[in-house]
Design a protein around this motif. Structure first.
Motif, mmCIF file in Angstrom:
data_model
loop_
_atom_site.group_PDB
_atom_site.id
_atom_site.type_symbol
_atom_site.label_atom_id
_atom_site.label_comp_id
_atom_site.label_asym_id
_atom_site.label_seq_id
_atom_site.Cartn_x
_atom_site.Cartn_y
_atom_site.Cartn_z
ATOM 1 N N ALA A 85 -41.979 8.855 -3.720
ATOM 2 C CA ALA A 85 -40.263 9.058 -4.257
ATOM 3 C C ALA A 85 -39.387 8.216 -3.980
ATOM 4 O O ALA A 85 -39.631 6.922 -3.575
ATOM 5 C CB ALA A 85 -40.148 10.149 -2.683
ATOM 6 N N GLN A 111 -35.666 6.868 -4.304
ATOM 7 C CA GLN A 111 -33.926 7.262 -3.633
ATOM 8 C C GLN A 111 -32.827 7.075 -4.639
ATOM 9 O O GLN A 111 -32.990 5.814 -5.269
ATOM 10 C CB GLN A 111 -34.159 6.835 -2.606
ATOM 11 C CG GLN A 111 -32.848 7.416 -1.938
ATOM 12 C CD GLN A 111 -33.036 9.100 -0.742
ATOM 13 O OE1 GLN A 111 -33.870 8.777 -0.780
ATOM 14 N NE2 GLN A 111 -31.642 9.001 -0.156
ATOM 15 N N TYR A 116 -30.722 11.725 -3.456
ATOM 16 C CA TYR A 116 -31.257 12.152 -3.645
ATOM 17 C C TYR A 116 -32.904 12.557 -3.730
ATOM 18 O O TYR A 116 -32.951 10.761 -4.175
ATOM 19 C CB TYR A 116 -30.934 13.185 -5.157
ATOM 20 C CG TYR A 116 -29.464 13.273 -5.193
ATOM 21 C CD1 TYR A 116 -29.177 14.373 -4.938
ATOM 22 C CD2 TYR A 116 -28.259 12.674 -5.379
ATOM 23 C CE1 TYR A 116 -27.973 15.372 -4.084
ATOM 24 C CE2 TYR A 116 -27.074 13.639 -5.345
ATOM 25 C CZ TYR A 116 -26.760 13.925 -4.744
ATOM 26 O OH TYR A 116 -25.809 15.397 -5.017
ATOM 27 N N GLU A 117 -33.608 12.311 -3.362
ATOM 28 C CA GLU A 117 -35.248 12.030 -3.176
ATOM 29 C C GLU A 117 -35.610 12.461 -4.563
ATOM 30 O O GLU A 117 -36.216 13.929 -4.146
ATOM 31 C CB GLU A 117 -35.701 12.378 -1.996
ATOM 32 C CG GLU A 117 -36.677 11.362 -1.880
ATOM 33 C CD GLU A 117 -37.471 11.611 -0.428
ATOM 34 O OE1 GLU A 117 -38.106 12.015 -0.305
ATOM 35 O OE2 GLU A 117 -36.778 11.091 0.157
ATOM 36 N N PHE A 118 -35.788 12.356 -5.038
ATOM 37 C CA PHE A 118 -37.226 12.312 -6.555
ATOM 38 C C PHE A 118 -38.134 11.972 -5.945
ATOM 39 O O PHE A 118 -38.935 11.510 -5.600
ATOM 40 C CB PHE A 118 -36.299 11.617 -7.296
ATOM 41 C CG PHE A 118 -34.784 11.909 -8.527
ATOM 42 C CD1 PHE A 118 -34.708 13.179 -9.205
ATOM 43 C CD2 PHE A 118 -33.988 11.644 -6.919
ATOM 44 C CE1 PHE A 118 -33.595 13.152 -10.010
ATOM 45 C CE2 PHE A 118 -32.537 11.971 -8.716
ATOM 46 C CZ PHE A 118 -32.708 13.208 -9.606
ATOM 47 N N TYR A 138 -34.294 15.915 -13.078
ATOM 48 C CA TYR A 138 -35.400 14.832 -13.661
ATOM 49 C C TYR A 138 -34.393 13.737 -14.441
ATOM 50 O O TYR A 138 -33.231 13.503 -14.109
ATOM 51 C CB TYR A 138 -35.855 16.147 -14.870
ATOM 52 C CG TYR A 138 -35.850 15.982 -15.949
ATOM 53 C CD1 TYR A 138 -35.285 14.986 -17.074
ATOM 54 C CD2 TYR A 138 -34.794 17.289 -16.420
ATOM 55 C CE1 TYR A 138 -34.675 15.419 -18.516
ATOM 56 C CE2 TYR A 138 -34.103 17.716 -17.794
ATOM 57 C CZ TYR A 138 -34.148 16.558 -18.455
ATOM 58 O OH TYR A 138 -34.060 17.074 -19.788
ATOM 59 N N CYS A 170 -39.296 12.342 -13.076
ATOM 60 C CA CYS A 170 -39.453 12.222 -11.277
ATOM 61 C C CYS A 170 -38.221 13.096 -12.335
ATOM 62 O O CYS A 170 -37.815 13.271 -12.460
ATOM 63 C CB CYS A 170 -38.138 11.066 -10.875
ATOM 64 S SG CYS A 170 -39.675 9.662 -10.299
ATOM 65 N N TYR A 212 -35.996 16.516 -9.059
ATOM 66 C CA TYR A 212 -35.331 16.790 -7.457
ATOM 67 C C TYR A 212 -35.262 17.870 -7.831
ATOM 68 O O TYR A 212 -34.563 18.474 -8.350
ATOM 69 C CB TYR A 212 -33.885 16.048 -7.637
ATOM 70 C CG TYR A 212 -33.638 16.543 -6.114
ATOM 71 C CD1 TYR A 212 -33.775 15.991 -5.248
ATOM 72 C CD2 TYR A 212 -32.150 17.298 -6.326
ATOM 73 C CE1 TYR A 212 -33.046 15.688 -4.107
ATOM 74 C CE2 TYR A 212 -31.788 18.190 -5.306
ATOM 75 C CZ TYR A 212 -32.052 17.228 -3.787
ATOM 76 O OH TYR A 212 -31.686 17.602 -2.595
#
Length: 112
Positions: free
Chosen positions: A2, A4, A8-10, A28, A76, A78
């Motif tokens: 992931a 950060q 927000y943790e993508f 994204y 990535c 979220y």
């Protein structure tokens, strides 16, 4: 794995070419990878989609390719299930202001 970004943790990154639908409501990041470092080149948002060409048909796809080869483009996400577009766009603007991704530079159409 992931990443950060702000608070927000993508999820990801994965190669953009490995992505396949469906996709729910998400933020994204499009990243370029050189050696083991990733750089955000675009941040966007999407509602639900089943379009397999969502990213390759994107109006910023050529910009992404100008910053990385297709093989070095990564994604990535979220997840924001059930969110409204306005909520997602607000967060996209915050990320774009903080990280200034080059393909968001015009900031006139940063969604999708």
């Amino acid at each position: 794995m992931a990443i950060q970004i702000l608070n927000y943790e993508f999820l990801g990154p994965i190669r953009l070419s490995e992505w396949g639908p469906p996709m729910e409501e998400v933020l994204y990041l499009i990243l370029s990878k050189s050696k083991e470092a990733f750089q955000i080149i675009y941040v966007g948002e999407s509602g639900k989609t089943d379009d397999a060409g969502f990213f390759t048909k994107h109006d910023k796809f050529k910009c992404w390719l100008s910053h990385a080869s297709e093989q070095n483009l990564h994604l990535c996400i979220y997840p924001m299930w059930g969110s409204e577009q306005e909520q997602r766009q607000r967060i996209v603007r915050k990320i774009a202001e903080k990280y200034t991704p080059p393909c968001n530079s015009d900031n006139t159409n940063i969604e999708q």
